[in-house]
Design a protein around this motif. Sequence first.
Motif, PDB file in Angstrom:
ATOM      1  N   GLU A   1       0.827  -1.203   0.000  1.00 13.89           N
ATOM      2  CA  GLU A   1       0.000   0.000   0.000  1.00 13.89           C
ATOM      3  C   GLU A   1       0.864   1.256   0.000  1.00 13.89           C
ATOM      4  O   GLU A   1       0.583   2.220  -0.705  1.00 13.89           O
ATOM      5  CB  GLU A   1      -0.939   0.005   1.209  1.00 13.89           C
ATOM      6  CG  GLU A   1      -1.868   1.216   1.209  1.00 13.89           C
ATOM      7  CD  GLU A   1      -2.856   1.183   2.350  1.00 13.89           C
ATOM      8  OE1 GLU A   1      -3.996   1.625   2.136  1.00 13.89           O
ATOM      9  OE2 GLU A   1      -2.491   0.735   3.457  1.00 13.89           O
TER      10      GLU A   1
ATOM     11  N   TYR B   1       2.219   1.635  -3.442  1.00 13.39           N
ATOM     12  CA  TYR B   1       1.114   2.077  -4.306  1.00 13.39           C
ATOM     13  C   TYR B   1       0.888   3.586  -4.161  1.00 13.39           C
ATOM     14  O   TYR B   1       0.796   4.316  -5.152  1.00 13.39           O
ATOM     15  CB  TYR B   1      -0.155   1.306  -3.965  1.00 13.39           C
ATOM     16  CG  TYR B   1      -1.392   1.860  -4.622  1.00 13.39           C
ATOM     17  CD1 TYR B   1      -1.660   1.598  -5.959  1.00 13.39           C
ATOM     18  CD2 TYR B   1      -2.286   2.652  -3.912  1.00 13.39           C
ATOM     19  CE1 TYR B   1      -2.790   2.117  -6.572  1.00 13.39           C
ATOM     20  CE2 TYR B   1      -3.410   3.168  -4.522  1.00 13.39           C
ATOM     21  CZ  TYR B   1      -3.669   2.901  -5.851  1.00 13.39           C
ATOM     22  OH  TYR B   1      -4.780   3.419  -6.447  1.00 13.39           O
ATOM     23  N   LEU B   2       0.794   4.049  -2.927  1.00  9.20           N
ATOM     24  CA  LEU B   2       0.551   5.476  -2.702  1.00  9.20           C
ATOM     25  C   LEU B   2       1.711   6.330  -3.199  1.00  9.20           C
ATOM     26  O   LEU B   2       1.506   7.405  -3.753  1.00  9.20           O
ATOM     27  CB  LEU B   2       0.272   5.743  -1.224  1.00  9.20           C
ATOM     28  CG  LEU B   2      -1.033   5.154  -0.698  1.00  9.20           C
ATOM     29  CD1 LEU B   2      -1.120   5.305   0.808  1.00  9.20           C
ATOM     30  CD2 LEU B   2      -2.235   5.793  -1.374  1.00  9.20           C
TER      31      LEU B   2
ATOM     32  N   LYS C   1       1.272   6.218  -7.152  1.00 11.37           N
ATOM     33  CA  LYS C   1       0.084   6.898  -7.673  1.00 11.37           C
ATOM     34  C   LYS C   1      -0.004   8.356  -7.238  1.00 11.37           C
ATOM     35  O   LYS C   1      -0.341   9.219  -8.028  1.00 11.37           O
ATOM     36  CB  LYS C   1      -1.187   6.164  -7.222  1.00 11.37           C
ATOM     37  CG  LYS C   1      -1.397   4.854  -7.904  1.00 11.37           C
ATOM     38  CD  LYS C   1      -1.683   5.068  -9.364  1.00 11.37           C
ATOM     39  CE  LYS C   1      -1.955   3.773 -10.070  1.00 11.37           C
ATOM     40  NZ  LYS C   1      -2.115   3.907 -11.481  1.00 11.37           N
ATOM     41  N   LYS C   2       0.273   8.601  -5.991  1.00 16.67           N
ATOM     42  CA  LYS C   2       0.046   9.944  -5.457  1.00 16.67           C
ATOM     43  C   LYS C   2       1.240  10.876  -5.654  1.00 16.67           C
ATOM     44  O   LYS C   2       1.069  12.036  -5.961  1.00 16.67           O
ATOM     45  CB  LYS C   2      -0.291   9.834  -3.974  1.00 16.67           C
ATOM     46  CG  LYS C   2      -0.889  11.073  -3.388  1.00 16.67           C
ATOM     47  CD  LYS C   2      -1.452  10.784  -2.016  1.00 16.67           C
ATOM     48  CE  LYS C   2      -2.223  11.978  -1.519  1.00 16.67           C
ATOM     49  NZ  LYS C   2      -2.876  11.738  -0.254  1.00 16.67           N
TER      50      LYS C   2
ATOM     51  N   THR D   1      -6.696   1.546   2.847  1.00 13.62           N
ATOM     52  CA  THR D   1      -7.395   2.681   2.247  1.00 13.62           C
ATOM     53  C   THR D   1      -8.285   2.246   1.085  1.00 13.62           C
ATOM     54  O   THR D   1      -8.033   1.226   0.436  1.00 13.62           O
ATOM     55  CB  THR D   1      -6.401   3.732   1.719  1.00 13.62           C
ATOM     56  OG1 THR D   1      -5.612   3.148   0.678  1.00 13.62           O
ATOM     57  CG2 THR D   1      -5.501   4.262   2.828  1.00 13.62           C
ATOM     58  N   GLU D   2      -9.301   3.043   0.827  1.00 11.04           N
ATOM     59  CA  GLU D   2     -10.227   2.749  -0.267  1.00 11.04           C
ATOM     60  C   GLU D   2      -9.528   2.717  -1.633  1.00 11.04           C
ATOM     61  O   GLU D   2      -9.772   1.799  -2.427  1.00 11.04           O
ATOM     62  CB  GLU D   2     -11.382   3.761  -0.272  1.00 11.04           C
ATOM     63  CG  GLU D   2     -12.473   3.431  -1.262  1.00 11.04           C
ATOM     64  CD  GLU D   2     -13.126   2.068  -1.037  1.00 11.04           C
ATOM     65  OE1 GLU D   2     -13.532   1.443  -2.038  1.00 11.04           O
ATOM     66  OE2 GLU D   2     -13.209   1.622   0.123  1.00 11.04           O
ATOM     67  N   PRO D   3      -8.629   3.671  -1.932  1.00 18.15           N
ATOM     68  CA  PRO D   3      -7.933   3.585  -3.225  1.00 18.15           C
ATOM     69  C   PRO D   3      -7.126   2.293  -3.371  1.00 18.15           C
ATOM     70  O   PRO D   3      -7.091   1.694  -4.443  1.00 18.15           O
ATOM     71  CB  PRO D   3      -7.011   4.809  -3.227  1.00 18.15           C
ATOM     72  CG  PRO D   3      -7.633   5.763  -2.277  1.00 18.15           C
ATOM     73  CD  PRO D   3      -8.300   4.913  -1.226  1.00 18.15           C
TER      74      PRO D   3
ATOM     75  N   LYS E   1      -9.493  -0.599  -4.118  1.00 13.94           N
ATOM     76  CA  LYS E   1      -9.903  -0.601  -5.526  1.00 13.94           C
ATOM     77  C   LYS E   1      -8.785  -1.125  -6.429  1.00 13.94           C
ATOM     78  O   LYS E   1      -9.034  -1.892  -7.352  1.00 13.94           O
ATOM     79  CB  LYS E   1     -10.320   0.804  -5.959  1.00 13.94           C
ATOM     80  CG  LYS E   1     -11.634   1.248  -5.374  1.00 13.94           C
ATOM     81  CD  LYS E   1     -11.989   2.660  -5.804  1.00 13.94           C
ATOM     82  CE  LYS E   1     -13.289   3.104  -5.168  1.00 13.94           C
ATOM     83  NZ  LYS E   1     -13.613   4.495  -5.482  1.00 13.94           N
ATOM     84  N   PHE E   2      -7.570  -0.684  -6.155  1.00 16.87           N
ATOM     85  CA  PHE E   2      -6.434  -1.156  -6.946  1.00 16.87           C
ATOM     86  C   PHE E   2      -6.302  -2.671  -6.846  1.00 16.87           C
ATOM     87  O   PHE E   2      -6.167  -3.371  -7.845  1.00 16.87           O
ATOM     88  CB  PHE E   2      -5.131  -0.485  -6.488  1.00 16.87           C
ATOM     89  CG  PHE E   2      -3.913  -1.279  -6.866  1.00 16.87           C
ATOM     90  CD1 PHE E   2      -3.507  -1.359  -8.187  1.00 16.87           C
ATOM     91  CD2 PHE E   2      -3.221  -1.996  -5.905  1.00 16.87           C
ATOM     92  CE1 PHE E   2      -2.403  -2.130  -8.543  1.00 16.87           C
ATOM     93  CE2 PHE E   2      -2.122  -2.765  -6.248  1.00 16.87           C
ATOM     94  CZ  PHE E   2      -1.712  -2.826  -7.572  1.00 16.87           C
TER      95      PHE E   2
END
Length: 146
Positions: A85, A88-89, A92-93, A130-132, A135-136
Amino acid sequence: MSELLDLIQSLGLGAVLTITVIQLVRYTRQLKAETYLTLVQLYFEMQGRYVDHPEIASEPDRPFTITDIGSPRALLVDQEFTLTETIYLMFKKYGFVDPDLWEAWQAYLKQRMSLTYVRTYWETRRSIFTEPFNKFLDGLMARTAS
């Protein structure tokens, strides 16, 4: 004479901007390098726990149950998802993870999600992430299943 002063000031401003851009590029590279180093250290630390607990690797692949919470195996799977996670963040972020590294990490994650224990852990404990990220991972699992 005022034109000469204007030219000198313009050149000075240009030099300051150039130096600022160079420093920003260096800082960004340094931050990315430190991020990679931290992620690699965390990954190897996590993998080292499998060495510390060889019984985990020898356990048969079975569904995760609530009674597994607190076990070394469940803790390691939780750490894998937490690290994933974070990666990922960062990708993506913040754009801190190189796309090639992200592709490799997704391939690793697909392999891990093919294990019954890891997949059922995710299905049971997904609400702590987290929700994102939910979804991923749902999308990744759907692509893996098809």
